[in-house]
Enzyme design. Structure first.
Site, short mmCIF file in Angstrom:
data_model
loop_
_atom_site.label_atom_id
_atom_site.label_comp_id
_atom_site.label_asym_id
_atom_site.label_seq_id
_atom_site.Cartn_x
_atom_site.Cartn_y
_atom_site.Cartn_z
N ALA A 80 35.48 34.43 33.87
CA ALA A 80 35.35 35.86 34.17
C ALA A 80 35.76 36.24 35.58
CB ALA A 80 33.91 36.31 33.91
N GLY A 137 35.23 39.80 37.18
CA GLY A 137 34.76 40.61 36.05
C GLY A 137 35.61 41.79 35.66
N LYS A 160 38.23 41.99 33.61
CA LYS A 160 38.41 41.99 32.16
C LYS A 160 37.08 42.14 31.44
CE LYS A 160 42.76 39.37 32.06
NZ LYS A 160 42.93 39.24 33.53
N ASP A 178 31.59 31.68 34.75
CA ASP A 178 32.58 31.16 35.68
C ASP A 178 31.92 30.04 36.49
OD1 ASP A 178 35.48 32.44 36.60
OD2 ASP A 178 34.58 31.18 38.14
N ASP A 181 40.84 33.60 30.28
CA ASP A 181 41.79 34.02 31.31
C ASP A 181 41.86 32.86 32.29
OD1 ASP A 181 43.39 35.34 33.09
OD2 ASP A 181 41.81 36.65 33.86
N CYS A 222 48.26 34.48 33.84
CA CYS A 222 49.17 35.37 34.58
C CYS A 222 50.30 34.51 35.16
CB CYS A 222 48.44 36.16 35.65
SG CYS A 222 47.37 35.19 36.73
#
Length: 393
Positions: free
Chosen positions: A210, A213, A215, A233, A281, A334
């Site tokens: 996360a 935070g 997202k 996390d 992520d 990403c």
């Protein structure tokens, strides 16, 4: 400050940024902020000019430059206004010597440029990675609606259903709409990654990596603040930023869990096989975010990339323990490197036959392997790889 003095100051700051990149120290933004804080004589125009010079020079260089002066000479090759300022004046840079060589241009260090090419990132797409990113907002549907929200400055709609776009540098944190939690700063690509999760009210959803935070808050809004949303996390400092953001956003269904590396399931044991959706992520090279962090190209090396891809595989394997039969897993990086995207996800599917790839339908993006790739050049977003898999019932 004179224009020449601004150039010399930028050279000295570039020296510090280059050294910090080599030693994995403070990022460029922090180095600049500290210099501005300690040198109050530099006015607002000076600060803006210096910042623009520094980041323009960073973007102009591919491999790590030898020095800040070499980086600025590289910028002078593409900006005719720079070279005349190497005039030897007081507080300005010394005149250019005949034997001086500018830093090399390009999109990245050679080894990394080769990986981008191997991942079918062409010249135009590579160039777009070094442009300036816009400022994207997500309208928080727990408190506002994109169709009716009124902002202090004009904004345009993005391809994300709740997204708006502003000029870079807009100080939205000073707006009452931000203070009241009606808007959040979030890149359009990041918003679309959350859209791929398809989080529904009443579900159990886990944001496994996360961070701060961003997202998680988008998922809370998608769930209408109903159901169970767990943000976890291993980074205590980043995870601690979520609580005040959630309070501002009016999101009350979020629970945070700090994970101990290599012992993550101890903190998640009660969620084993319970999640309708798990968002990963994953930590990555950040090649898709170079518009915002261009010096990140200088911090990455082959050893770090290998560490990151190994960590991504571990996190994917961990997530399989959490997804319930019929549930879904969404993998996001990403990055534009296949090692962290299509190849990583394909390897995951080969290890876990109980999961099968699902089509990801987004308003923008192009297929890449079993997922979707977003790029600044084609989609106007940060670079992302997004893929989804379902667990058999």
């Amino acid at each position: 400050m004179t224009p020449a003095a601004r150039v010399q100051t930028s050279i000295e700051l570039l020296d510090a940024i280059i050294e910090s990149a080599r030693s994995k120290g403070a990022p460029a933004d922090r180095i600049l902020a500290e210099w501005f804080r300690n040198n109050r004589f530099a006015g607002s125009k000076d600060r803006r000019a210096i910042r623009e010079l520094v980041f323009s020079a960073i973007r102009a260089c591919g491999p790590v430059p030898r020095s800040g002066r070499a980086a600025m000479l590289r910028l002078a090759e593409i900006d005719d206004s720079i070279l005349p300022l190497f005039d030897g004046s007081n507080y300005g840079p010394q005149s250019v010597r005949d034997d001086e060589v500018a830093a090399a241009g390009g999109v990245a260090p050679e080894w990394l440029a080769r990986l981008l090419e191997k991942s079918d990132i062409g010249e135009a797409e590579a160039d777009a990675l070094l442009g300036r990113a816009p400022l994207d907002l997500r309208v928080n549907t727990l408190k506002a609606d994109r169709a009716t929200i009124s902002l202090p400055t004009e904004a345009v709609k993005t391809d994300a259903p709740h997204g708006l776009r502003l000029e870079p540098g807009t100080h939205v944190e000073q707006w009452p709409e931000w203070r009241e939690g009606k808007i959040e700063v979030q890149d359009t690509g990041s918003q679309l990654a959350c859209l791929a999760v398809d989080a529904q009210p009443g579900e159990t959803v886990i944001d496994l990596c996360a961070g701060g935070g961003g997202k998680t808050l988008a998922l809370a809004a998608a769930m209408d603040d109903l159901g169970k949303l767990v943000a976890s996390d291993t980074d205590r400092n980043r995870l601690s930023r979520l609580a005040p953001r959630a309070e501002r956003a009016g999101a009350t269904n979020i629970e945070t869990r700090l994970l101990d590396p290599k012992r993550e399931m101890e903190a998640l044991a009660d969620l084993a096989g319970q999640a309708d959706a798990v968002l990963i992520d994953a930590p990555c090279s950040g090649t898709g975010t170079w518009r915002r962090n261009p010096e990140a190209r200088w911090r990455l090396d082959e050893g770090e990339l290998a560490r990151l891809t190994s960590l991504q595989a571990e996190i994917l394997d961990l997530a399989t323990n959490l997804v319930k039969p019929g549930g879904r897993l969404v993998f996001v990086t990403c990055s534009l490197l296949d090692e962290e995207g299509a190849d990583q996800f394909e390897a995951f599917l080969s290890r876990h036959q109980e999961f099968s790839a699902q089509e990801v339908t987004l308003p923008v993006g192009r297929p890449r392997g079993n997922g979707i790739r977003l790029t600044p050049y084609h989609d106007g977003t940060d670079g992302f790889f997004i893929a989804r898999a379902a667990r058999s019932c």
